[in-house]
Design an enzyme around this catalytic site. Structure first.
Site, short mmCIF file in Angstrom:
data_model
loop_
_atom_site.label_atom_id
_atom_site.label_comp_id
_atom_site.label_asym_id
_atom_site.label_seq_id
_atom_site.Cartn_x
_atom_site.Cartn_y
_atom_site.Cartn_z
N GLU A 47 3.25 17.14 53.73
CA GLU A 47 2.70 18.49 53.82
C GLU A 47 2.56 19.20 52.48
O GLU A 47 1.94 20.25 52.40
CB GLU A 47 3.51 19.36 54.79
CG GLU A 47 4.97 19.57 54.45
CD GLU A 47 5.87 18.61 55.21
OE1 GLU A 47 6.98 19.01 55.57
OE2 GLU A 47 5.49 17.44 55.41
N ASN A 48 3.15 18.63 51.41
CA ASN A 48 2.93 19.24 50.11
C ASN A 48 1.61 18.82 49.48
O ASN A 48 1.28 19.24 48.37
CB ASN A 48 4.10 18.94 49.16
CG ASN A 48 4.29 17.47 48.89
OD1 ASN A 48 4.14 16.65 49.79
ND2 ASN A 48 4.61 17.11 47.67
#
Length: 215
Positions: A47-48
């Site tokens: 998700e980064n």
């Protein structure tokens, strides 16, 4: 004897299907990447802002790049087809239902599939991270966790007492003692770890469950 964490990750890897887009949570779940079954192709999403993560780097081979990390701030490697993007695009993938499976850790899971995995009241909290979005947007959620906390308290419970990440979001729970599924008609024990008795798992589980072990 109970499964080791390596065994738990291997069992979780059996939930992977060819073509899946998969998000691995911080902690034990990240190790599932080491046990992807032969013959299937999956794409790991972080998700980064990364799609297509490779294996963990070898320091001896000089593969460590401190600027290339996953959401848990572990160094990782890229693949020839890896792509990078901002957090807005990453969470659009998650919220839009484009991730097939998330494998997460947990502090508690209820017999209804409620998940608490982001904070213990009174302790320092760095933030929820992407957990709330993942459980709301991903098609299937598998939890890997210790069956009991360090003080012996059950983590598979009737009702969560810790702040919730999501309600009725967990599909499968894997602990060192066995595998449970969460269905509309309740919690079901599917597998026992080798050497673990039904009496032992009952004594260490607060949640009510049905036994449907394979013959």
């Amino acid at each position: 004897m109970p499964w080791t964490r390596e065994d738990m990750c291997k069992r979780a890897a059996a939930e992977l299907k060819d073509g899946y887009y998969v998000n691995l949570g911080i902690g034990i779940p990240t190790q599932v990447a080491n046990y992807i079954p032969a013959g299937i192709q999956i794409t790991l999403q972080s998700e980064n802002g990364m799609l297509g993560m490779g294996p963990f780097p070898s320091e001896a081979k000089g593969e460590v790049d401190p600027d290339l990390i996953n959401a848990g701030k572990q160094t990782i490697t890229a693949l020839p087809d890896s792509s990078y993007f901002d957090s807005a695009a990453s969470f659009a993938m998650i919220r839009g239902g484009h991730i097939d499976l998330a494998i997460l850790g947990a502090l508690q899971v209820s017999q209804a599939g409620d998940l608490a995995n982001w904070m213990v009241p009174g302790k320092m909290v760095k933030g929820m991270g992407g957990a709330m979005d993942l459980v709301a947007g991903v098609k299937k959620v598998v939890v890997i966790m210790d069956h009991n906390s360090k003080d012996g308290a059950a983590k598979l419970v009737k009702q969560c007492t810790l702040p919730l990440t999501g309600k009725k979001v967990v599909h499968t729970v894997i602990t060192e003692l066995g595998v449970f599924s969460v269905a509309s008609d309740g919690l079901k024990l599917l597998e026992l770890a080798p050497g673990v008795s039904l009496d032992e798992i009952k004594s260490k589980t607060e949640a009510v469950f049905e036994v449907v072990l394979a013959a």
